[in-house]
Write an enzyme that holds these catalytic residues in place. Sequence first.
Site, PDB file in Angstrom:
ATOM      1  N   HIS A  85       5.597   6.285  -0.758  1.00 45.70           N
ATOM      2  CA  HIS A  85       6.397   5.071  -0.929  1.00 45.70           C
ATOM      3  C   HIS A  85       5.565   3.830  -0.617  1.00 45.70           C
ATOM      4  O   HIS A  85       4.602   3.891   0.148  1.00 45.70           O
ATOM      5  CB  HIS A  85       7.638   5.109  -0.028  1.00 45.70           C
ATOM      6  CG  HIS A  85       7.319   5.010   1.433  1.00 45.70           C
ATOM      7  ND1 HIS A  85       6.925   6.093   2.180  1.00 45.70           N
ATOM      8  CD2 HIS A  85       7.306   3.951   2.283  1.00 45.70           C
ATOM      9  CE1 HIS A  85       6.688   5.710   3.427  1.00 45.70           C
ATOM     10  NE2 HIS A  85       6.913   4.404   3.514  1.00 45.70           N
ATOM     11  N   HIS A 109       0.848  -1.198   0.000  1.00 48.32           N
ATOM     12  CA  HIS A 109       0.000   0.000   0.000  1.00 48.32           C
ATOM     13  C   HIS A 109       0.880   1.242   0.000  1.00 48.32           C
ATOM     14  O   HIS A 109       2.082   1.161   0.283  1.00 48.32           O
ATOM     15  CB  HIS A 109      -0.872   0.019   1.262  1.00 48.32           C
ATOM     16  CG  HIS A 109      -0.081   0.256   2.499  1.00 48.32           C
ATOM     17  ND1 HIS A 109       0.655  -0.736   3.107  1.00 48.32           N
ATOM     18  CD2 HIS A 109       0.152   1.386   3.219  1.00 48.32           C
ATOM     19  CE1 HIS A 109       1.294  -0.230   4.151  1.00 48.32           C
ATOM     20  NE2 HIS A 109       1.008   1.052   4.244  1.00 48.32           N
TER      21      HIS A 109
HETATM   22  P1  ATP Z   1       4.426  -2.834  11.588  1.00 42.21           P
HETATM   23  O1  ATP Z   1       4.468  -1.526  12.374  1.00 42.21           O
HETATM   24  O2  ATP Z   1       3.605  -3.904  12.232  1.00 42.21           O
HETATM   25  O3  ATP Z   1       5.771  -3.304  11.166  1.00 42.21           O
HETATM   26  P2  ATP Z   1       3.272  -1.188   9.596  1.00 42.21           P
HETATM   27  O4  ATP Z   1       4.310  -0.149   9.923  1.00 42.21           O
HETATM   28  O5  ATP Z   1       2.991  -1.427   8.153  1.00 42.21           O
HETATM   29  O6  ATP Z   1       3.640  -2.558  10.229  1.00 42.21           O
HETATM   30  P3  ATP Z   1       1.520   0.464  11.068  1.00 42.21           P
HETATM   31  O7  ATP Z   1       2.638   0.849  11.999  1.00 42.21           O
HETATM   32  O8  ATP Z   1       0.177   0.244  11.650  1.00 42.21           O
HETATM   33  O9  ATP Z   1       1.886  -0.843  10.289  1.00 42.21           O
HETATM   34  O10 ATP Z   1       1.445   1.588   9.974  1.00 42.21           O
HETATM   35  C1  ATP Z   1       0.462   1.618   8.949  1.00 42.21           C
HETATM   36  C2  ATP Z   1       0.946   2.533   7.861  1.00 42.21           C
HETATM   37  O11 ATP Z   1       1.150   3.856   8.394  1.00 42.21           O
HETATM   38  C3  ATP Z   1       2.300   2.142   7.266  1.00 42.21           C
HETATM   39  O12 ATP Z   1       2.314   2.527   5.904  1.00 42.21           O
HETATM   40  C4  ATP Z   1       3.303   2.971   8.033  1.00 42.21           C
HETATM   41  O13 ATP Z   1       4.443   3.249   7.247  1.00 42.21           O
HETATM   42  C5  ATP Z   1       2.511   4.247   8.266  1.00 42.21           C
HETATM   43  N1  ATP Z   1       2.930   4.883   9.521  1.00 42.21           N
HETATM   44  C6  ATP Z   1       3.046   4.287  10.727  1.00 42.21           C
HETATM   45  N2  ATP Z   1       3.413   5.164  11.677  1.00 42.21           N
HETATM   46  C7  ATP Z   1       3.537   6.359  11.047  1.00 42.21           C
HETATM   47  C8  ATP Z   1       3.903   7.681  11.470  1.00 42.21           C
HETATM   48  N3  ATP Z   1       4.184   7.963  12.728  1.00 42.21           N
HETATM   49  N4  ATP Z   1       3.901   8.659  10.530  1.00 42.21           N
HETATM   50  C9  ATP Z   1       3.606   8.403   9.253  1.00 42.21           C
HETATM   51  N5  ATP Z   1       3.253   7.185   8.788  1.00 42.21           N
HETATM   52  C10 ATP Z   1       3.235   6.176   9.658  1.00 42.21           C
END
Ligand code: ATP
EC number: 3.1.4.58
Length: 176
Positions: free
Chosen positions: A123, A42
């Site tokens: 990205h 995504h």
């Molecule tokens: P995991 O944290 O379990 O490794 P993930 O990072 O894909 O997996 P989430 O942390 O729930 O899952 O994040 C969901 C989406 O939001 C991802 O695309 C992640 O890069 C983005 N994301 C997470 N935290 C932030 C943040 N603080 N600022 C911007 N984007 C974020």
Amino acid sequence: MKDDSLRLFFALRCPPRLAEAITTWRDDLHLPGRPVATANLHLTLVFLGQQPLTQLPTLLSLAASVQVPVFDLHLDHLGRFNNGLLYLAPSRPPEALKGLAQGLRDALQEAGIRLDDRPFRAHLSLLRRCPRLPDDATPSFDWPVSHFGLFASEQSAHGSHYRQLQHWPLRPNEAP
Ligand code: ATP
Ligand code: MG
């Protein structure tokens, strides 16, 4: 996870056949790291973090007010962030993509929802804890983007899962 809140983000979900082609290409690079599941590919537009369920009606209605035309995303850049995340990106993000992310941010801020002020970096995450970029890689994937969605990030025994709560179409191009 608390029952009365969800970890939310607006995103473009990669269409299944394109996601399959991208992860096959990634696997053929034979890089070490923890691969992102094909179904999880995504592009995050705006990350909201933990939000109370009572906020959902506001989020659904503000997303419906964002009007952006359909666009094509050309994924032609492979990069790696300092935290070891290997990603695919458009070297020239289309105006409509930036407009969609900014339109959502503006509507969220107007609704009083607090967001971090990190700049938008379009990205698709491919591989975590990847130690290096490959010597040469020339990705070229085309993604016709026709809608965006609101997702809840949930944990399962198999890792993160993104549940689409709602999606909205982008404005079709007018016939010439
Ligand atoms: P995991 O944290 O379990 O490794 P993930 O990072 O894909 O997996 P989430 O942390 O729930 O899952 O994040 C969901 C989406 O939001 C991802 O695309 C992640 O890069 C983005 N994301 C997470 N935290 C932030 C943040 N603080 N600022 C911007 N984007 C974020
Ligand atoms: Mg995360």
